[in-house]
Every structure is written in structure tokens, then in C-alpha cells.
Enzyme design. Structure first.
Site, short mmCIF file in Angstrom:
data_model
loop_
_atom_site.label_atom_id
_atom_site.label_comp_id
_atom_site.label_asym_id
_atom_site.label_seq_id
_atom_site.Cartn_x
_atom_site.Cartn_y
_atom_site.Cartn_z
N ARG A 16 68.93 49.84 -79.04
CA ARG A 16 69.62 49.50 -80.29
C ARG A 16 68.71 48.79 -81.30
NH1 ARG A 16 74.66 46.71 -77.42
NH2 ARG A 16 73.16 46.67 -75.71
N LYS A 23 62.17 45.14 -76.82
CA LYS A 23 63.13 44.20 -77.43
C LYS A 23 62.71 42.73 -77.30
CE LYS A 23 67.55 43.49 -75.82
NZ LYS A 23 68.99 43.79 -75.78
N ASN A 170 82.41 38.01 -70.91
CA ASN A 170 81.36 37.57 -70.00
C ASN A 170 80.10 37.32 -70.84
OD1 ASN A 170 79.43 37.29 -67.98
ND2 ASN A 170 79.25 39.51 -67.67
N ASN A 365 31.24 34.16 -99.08
CA ASN A 365 30.92 33.89 -97.67
C ASN A 365 30.63 35.15 -96.88
OD1 ASN A 365 33.58 34.69 -98.00
ND2 ASN A 365 34.31 33.56 -96.22
N TYR A 366 30.79 36.33 -97.49
CA TYR A 366 30.74 37.57 -96.73
C TYR A 366 29.81 38.57 -97.40
CZ TYR A 366 32.83 41.52 -94.10
OH TYR A 366 33.06 42.59 -93.30
N ALA A 402 28.80 25.22 -115.42
CA ALA A 402 29.81 26.28 -115.43
C ALA A 402 29.14 27.65 -115.48
CB ALA A 402 30.73 26.11 -116.62
C1 UD1 Z 1 75.83 42.61 -69.94
C2 UD1 Z 1 77.01 42.47 -68.99
C3 UD1 Z 1 78.30 42.22 -69.79
C4 UD1 Z 1 78.11 41.00 -70.67
C5 UD1 Z 1 76.85 41.13 -71.54
C6 UD1 Z 1 76.57 39.82 -72.24
C7 UD1 Z 1 76.52 43.87 -67.05
C8 UD1 Z 1 76.84 45.12 -66.34
N1 UD1 Z 1 77.16 43.65 -68.19
O1 UD1 Z 1 76.09 43.78 -70.74
O2 UD1 Z 1 79.40 42.02 -68.93
O3 UD1 Z 1 79.25 40.81 -71.48
O4 UD1 Z 1 75.69 41.45 -70.74
O5 UD1 Z 1 75.51 39.94 -73.13
O6 UD1 Z 1 75.74 43.09 -66.58
N2 UD1 Z 1 68.44 44.60 -68.01
C9 UD1 Z 1 67.46 44.78 -67.05
N3 UD1 Z 1 67.44 45.93 -66.32
C10 UD1 Z 1 68.38 46.91 -66.50
C11 UD1 Z 1 69.36 46.71 -67.49
C12 UD1 Z 1 69.37 45.54 -68.21
O7 UD1 Z 1 66.61 43.91 -66.85
O8 UD1 Z 1 68.29 47.93 -65.81
C13 UD1 Z 1 68.41 43.35 -68.80
C14 UD1 Z 1 68.27 43.61 -70.28
O9 UD1 Z 1 66.91 43.62 -70.67
C15 UD1 Z 1 69.02 42.43 -70.89
C16 UD1 Z 1 70.06 42.08 -69.83
O10 UD1 Z 1 69.64 42.68 -68.63
O11 UD1 Z 1 68.18 41.32 -71.07
C17 UD1 Z 1 71.45 42.58 -70.20
O12 UD1 Z 1 71.42 43.96 -70.34
P1 UD1 Z 1 72.22 44.70 -71.47
O13 UD1 Z 1 71.97 46.16 -71.36
O14 UD1 Z 1 72.02 44.03 -72.78
O15 UD1 Z 1 73.72 44.43 -70.92
P2 UD1 Z 1 75.02 44.47 -71.75
O16 UD1 Z 1 75.46 45.88 -71.91
O17 UD1 Z 1 74.86 43.65 -72.97
MG MG Z 2 73.04 42.70 -74.06
#
Ligand code: UD1
Ligand code: MG
Length: 438
Positions: A16, A23, A170, A365-366, A402
């Protein structure tokens, strides 16, 4: 303190963001987002594991440069998620063995997180989960509560019509009992809309086994997740306001703070004034100094000095009791008790007390290949429109007329003057233009 492990999830692709930059490397106040999650984590843990996958090498290299010491001390480790086989937030925490009994799971895209808020998770429970009570929980996983008890977390993509109406979200940060986490991770399934392993499914497992689950309502601002450039810009505004508020509290004067930009790591001390439009970048240090409208200072030190309006103090500049006026640019310039009032470039130079730099002075300088130094002593009067062709040394008590081009060293007491001989032809103007009209 230091009694819990932390896992930071930073493996997601961040589609996104619409960017080729991963990111978590997008910057807020001059530092990558992931920098902030790690910095705050270090305040409460000595066992931090950062989970990477997309552009692993690039993220590792960039982030390592900020935390070399802590990596050497093994306080921070990086692991690569087995993303092909185990995608999702649950997959991300697999194959990690936390050193402590409790483990906090954070997201690397939450740059506004604060250690103080994370300390609130210090509760003895199988899971402490963060919840947000929002006007609209759109985009978040919903927390299903029945009879005042959490039942499960359902992802937006898996939610029913009724579940989508829930406004308790969450926040995505959890503290787990390490034993429970390691025991349950292998039992996660990817039977959901995204075919991913969800960390959130562990909540339902804990409930089914009558384990203690504590929902912790957290501050929305601190837990803001950044998924798009819009959210990145919003988060930076909040972060900037935090930085500026801190300096205002310390006694710095700011004219129209909303127009001022200060990067993370900048230091400001004593009675300093920042006028509107000022930008302070990198490892800049401002002590008892006045930075005037629209001046940019980067990786420079100003002590008892003033600069601007519209001056540019570039990396390596060290100003002491110095005045820089409008359109003056400095780079690697050590200026001690110097006045340079207007339109001047001072690069790779050392200039001493009592010296006045006239308008339009340039240190050349250059030569197109190498950079050379200009050294100017005390009480030197540099006339307007002087070019100092480096390397060149000007001793104390010198006057440069000058328009001079200085190509050799000057000794104390000298007047240095290079000017083309004056030529004057009377009436030439009238002759020239009357001819042109014919
Ligand atoms: C997740 C939560 C959701 C919560 C939200 C809050 C899950 C399934 N869902 O959703 O309930 O409301 O965060 O922001 O956990 N990441 C990895 N490996 C992966 C996928 C993701 O390291 O395979 C990391 C991403 O880089 C990120 C974090 O986990 O930092 C959250 O992942 P993201 O895809 O943003 O989850 P959400 O869909 O936002
Ligand atoms: Mg997220």
C-alpha cells in the site's frame, strides 16, 4: 526492566506504500520507521529479534548502521521469515526462541510507539493484547466480545456483516507467555481468506484453554500503523509536534512552530531562537543561537551565533560567535568570531576572529577533481566580490581589495589587490546605440 524479549515484525511487503523502498525504511523526522520501534524496544529489553523478508539485505544494512553497538552486544538480532511456506503475522514469529519468559510482539510500521506505553503490558497473563476503542475500526482486525469477555479476533477480510460493525479493534501488539507461544505456533492453520498464518488466532486458543487473556486499551496515537503515504505524512506531523514540544518545554523560542522542521537527533541548548520556516537536519547542534527565517542547517554546530534569514549551513560547519546574513552558504567551514553578512560561499575553510567577509566572496574550493582548503587568519578585511582560489592561506591583519582574485598566500599587514586596469572612452555609449538604430 530487561526481563522480556521483543519480536518486531517487519517482513511485510508494504504494497500500500506504492514504493520500491521497503515500508519500514520510509522515514519520519529523518530516520526510518523501524529505527523508532527498535529504539523504544531497547529501553525495555535486551533481547530484540527483528523479523525481515522483503528486501532483507537492504533493510538489514540500513538499520544496522544505527545500532552497531547493540548488534555487537547481541541485544538486537535479525531473522529472515520463511515467507514462502509460512506467510502472515503468525508465520513471522515462528522459529524464534525468545530468551525471556515473556515476549512482546511489535510491528515495525508503528513509528509513534513509546516505551512508557509498552511498560503497561507488564502484567502476568498468558496473553496481554492491545485494543483500541474507535469510532470506526475499518481496516483493523475486530475484537469479538461476548458477556464482557474476549472471544476471538476476526480479520476484516474474514468478518461477518455483524462483526464488521464492531468498533473495538486489535491494535496489533501483544505480550505472550513464551512457553505458550512456542507450544501453540506449530498448531496455527492458514485456513482463512488470505491463506496466511495469523498471530491473532492464538487469542482464541488461549481462551479455549481457559488461559488468562488481558485486553489492554491503548492510546490510539502511539499505536498508529503506517500502511500508506497518507498515514506516513500524518505520523510525521505527530512526530514533529512531539520533537518541537520537547524543545519548547526546554526553553527554546519558536516562531510559528508549525512551519519549523526538526529531525530526530538534533540538539538545541540554552537560549536559542528558531524563526518560522527553519529546517534543522541530521546531527545538528544549536547552542545559544538565533536561526532566522527559512534557514537550513544540516550536520552543523552553531554556538553563540546567528544565521539567516535564508542561510544554508551545510555539513561540517562549526560556527562560534559568528554572524551569517542572508544567502550565505557554508560547508565544512570553521568560523570563529566571523561576520559574513551577505551572498557568500564559504566551503572547506577556517576563518578566525575579527574577520569580515564582504558580499559576494567565494572560496573556490574545487578544481573539478579535488577539494582544497582556504585558511584566513584574524582581523582580515575581505572586500566584496573576492574569490579565494584554494589552497590558499591569508595571515592575520590583511586587507583584500574588492574584486580581487586571490591565487597566492598573503602575509600579515599586506593589502592584496588584483584588478584589471581601468579603461574609459568618453561618449562611447551614445555612439554605440545611435549606430545600432540605423
Ligand atoms: C494486523 C492484525 C490485525 C490488526 C492490525 C493492527 C493479523 C492477522 N492481523 O493486520 O488484527 O488489527 O495488524 O495494525 O495479525 N508481517 C510480517 N510477515 C508477514 C506479514 C506481516 O512480518 O508475513 C508484519 C508486517 O511487516 C507488519 C505487521 O506484521 O509490520 C502487520 O502486518 P500487516 O500486514 O500490516 O497486518 P494487518 O493486515 O494490518
Ligand atoms: Mg498493518
Amino acid at each position: 526492566m530487561n526481563n522480556k524479549s521483543i519480536i518486531i515484525l517487519a517482513a511485510g511487503a508494504g504494497t500500500r506504500m506504492k514504493s520500491t523502498t521497503p515500508k519500514v525504511l520510509h522515514k519520519i523526522s529523518g530516520k526510518p520507521m523501524l529505527y523508532y520501534s527498535i529504539k523504544e524496544s531497547l529501553e525495555i529489553s535486551d533481547d530484540i529479534v527483528v523479523v525481515l523478508y522483503h528486501q532483507y539485505e537492504r533493510v538489514l544494512e540500513t538499520i544496522s548502521s544505527y545500532f552497531q553497538e547493540e548488534i555487537k552486544e547481541k541485544k538486537i538480532k535479525f531473522v529472515k521469515q520463511d515467507h514462502e511456506n509460512y506467510p502472515g503475522t503468525g508465520g513471522a514469529v515462528m522459529n524464534i526462541t525468545p530468551a525471556h519468559d515473556k515476549v512482546l510482539v511489535l510491528n515495525g510500521d508503528m513509528p509513534l510507539i513509546q516505551a512508557d506505553e509498552l511498560k503497561k503490558f507488564d502484567v502476568d497473563a498468558t496473553i496481554v493484547m492491545s485494543v483500541l476503542n474507535l469510532d470506526s475500526a475499518d481496516g483493523y482486525g475486530r475484537v469479538v466480545i461476548e458477556n464482557e469477555k474476549v472471544v476471538k479476533i476476526v480479520e476484516q477480510k474474514d468478518a461477518s456483516e455483524d462483526e464488521l460493525k464492531i468498533n473495538i479493534a486489535n491494535a496489533g501488539i501483544y505480550q505472550f507467555d513464551t512457553k505458550f507461544l512456542l507450544e501453540k505456533l506449530p498448531t496455527l492453520s492458514n485456513d482463512n481468506a488470505q491463506k496466511e498464518y495469523y498471530i491473532t488466532d492464538l487469542v482464541e486458543m488461549a481462551i479455549n484453554e481457559n488461559k488468562t487473556l488481558i485486553p489492554l486499551e491503548v492510546n490510539e496515537e502511539n499505536f498508529k500503523g503506517v500502511n500508506s503515504k497518507v498515514e506516513l505524512a500524518d505520523a510525521e506531523v505527530i512526530h514533529q509536534n512531539r520533537i518541537k514540544k520537547e524543545f519548547l518545554k526546554q526553553g527554546v523560542i519558536m516562531r510559528l512552530p508549525d512551519t519549523i522542521y526538526i529531525e530526530e537527533g538534533v540538539q538545541i541548548e540554552g537560549e536559542s531562537i528558531l524563526e518560522n520556516g527553519v529546517t534543522l537536519l541530521g546531527n545538528t547542534k544549536i547552542i545559544n543561537s538565533h536561526i532566522k527565517t527559512n534557514t537550513v542547517v544540516e550536520d552543523a554546530i552553531l554556538v553563540d551565533s546567528d544565521a539567516g534569514p535564508m542561510a544554508r549551513v551545510r555539513p561540517g560547519s562549526e560556527l562560534n560567535k559568528t554572524h551569517l546574513g542572508n544567502f550565505v552558504e557554508t560547508k565544512k567551514a570553521k568560523l570563529n568570531g566571523v561576520k559574513a553578512g551577505h551572498l557568500t560561499y564559504l566551503g572547506d575553510c577556517e576563518i578566525d576572529e575579527g574577520t569580515n567577509i564582504g558580499c559576494g566572496t567565494i572560496t573556490c574550493n574545487y578544481d573539478g577533481v579535488n577539494k582544497y582548503k582556504t585558511i584566513i587568519g584574524k582581523n582580515v578585511f575581505v572586500g566584496s566580490d573576492t574569490q579565494l582560489v584554494a589552497p590558499v592561506t591569508v595571515s592575520d591583519d590583511v586587507m583584500i581589495a574588492a574584486g580581487s582574485t586571490v591565487t597566492s598566500d598573503i602575509s600579515s599587514g599586506e593589502l592584496y589587490l588584483t584588478r584589471a586596469k581601468k579603461k574609459s572612452i568618453s561618449g562611447y555609449f551614445y555612439k554605440h546605440f545611435s549606430q545600432e538604430k540605423k
